[in-house]
Design an enzyme around this catalytic site. Structure first.
Site, PDB file in Angstrom:
ATOM      1  CG  ASP A 126      -2.099   0.922   1.070  1.00 16.62           C
ATOM      2  OD1 ASP A 126      -2.416   1.292  -0.081  1.00 16.62           O
ATOM      3  OD2 ASP A 126      -2.715   1.284   2.095  1.00 16.62           O
ATOM      4  CG  ASN A 133      -7.971  -1.970  -5.290  1.00 19.36           C
ATOM      5  OD1 ASN A 133      -7.041  -2.743  -5.121  1.00 19.36           O
ATOM      6  ND2 ASN A 133      -8.246  -1.008  -4.408  1.00 19.36           N
TER       7      ASN A 133
END
Ligand code: IPE
Ligand code: IPE
Ligand code: MG
Length: 235
Positions: A14, A62
């Site tokens: 991330d 996502n």
């Protein structure tokens, strides 16, 4: 570590977007840089003797990002498979993409199948890349496939592996690393992380390197894993 060959590390990669924003670059530039980190960390992991490395590359949630960003992430994955598969063969790294395949572009599914076939004989390390992955979806789908006389933990685990296209089946996660400062799982490997040791670092994924990986492994080595039991010497 739980036996050198079986040691399973999972990483929530991330911070790509923030890495780019800090430099006034588009988010996609962060993903390009992040893909370079993947290359480095795969090699460093094999050197460190990790048996299975699972990388969270694209979550089912996502899909909710802008279309351009989604396209660039899927394109990068395709480039990664095209560019790295031969190197994986040379390094003994078996590639396996876990997650849903029914919503991926067919050209990407073909690349995935090609990379998996070319590396199927590799045994040094298993590299699992999670794409269109949602742990909640996997668990739900495995539950749908389960028949009443098939509900042992092990049988359910087989079904989960089947749902996830996880070949060969991998064991539970020993160490879960999340970069980028957030302290959450974001629907990643919820079943597999039941007794995982968690390691969070503020380092953004494009800046993560072998030294940070080794620091996480050292931290893990100092953890006392009890699995709900009492240690013999204190009993
Ligand atoms: C991780 O970086 C890559 C993916 C989720 C695909 P992000 O894109 O989430 O980066 P941040 O969290 O916005 O910085
Ligand atoms: C998790 O990161 C997904 C991947 C790393 C592929 P996100 O950036 O999507 O997660 P949230 O939104 O911070 O929970
Ligand atoms: Mg993020």
């Amino acid at each position: 570590m739980s036996g050198a060959g079986n040691f399973h590390v999972a990483i929530i990669m991330d911070g790509n977007g923030r890495w780019a924003q800090l430099r006034g670059l588009p988010r996609s530039a962060g993903h390009v840089q992040g893909a370079k980190t993947v290359r480095r960390i795969v090699e460093a992991s094999a050197r460190a003797g990790i048996g299975t490395l699972t990388l969270y590359a694209f979550s089912s949630d996502n899909w909710g990002r802008p279309g351009q960003e989604v396209d660039s992430l899927l394109h990068l994955l395709q480039c990664y498979l095209a560019g790295e598969t031969r190197r994986c063969v040379r390094n003994g790294v078996r590639i396996n993409v876990i997650g849903r395949r029914d919503r991926l572009p067919s050209s990407l599914v073909r690349s995935i199948e090609h990379s998996e076939a070319l590396t199927a004989h590799c045994i040094r390390m298993q590299l699992r890349i999670a794409v269109d992955y949602s742990a909640k979806h996997s668990i739900l789908e495995a539950a749908r496939r389960a028949s009443c006389n098939q509900l042992s933990v092990q049988a359910f685990q087989h079904l989960l592996a089947e749902v996830d296209h996880s070949v060969p089946e991998s064991g539970p996660v020993d160490l879960l690393i999340r970069t980028g400062g957030e302290r959450r799982l974001s629907d990643f490997l919820l079943w597999d992380c039941a007794y995982a040791e968690l390691y969070f670092t503020d380092r953004l994924w494009p800046d993560f390197g072998e030294a940070e990986l080794n620091a996480a492994l050292e931290d893990f080595a100092g953890r006392e894993r009890r699995f709900g039991k009492v240690l013999a010497e204190t009993a």
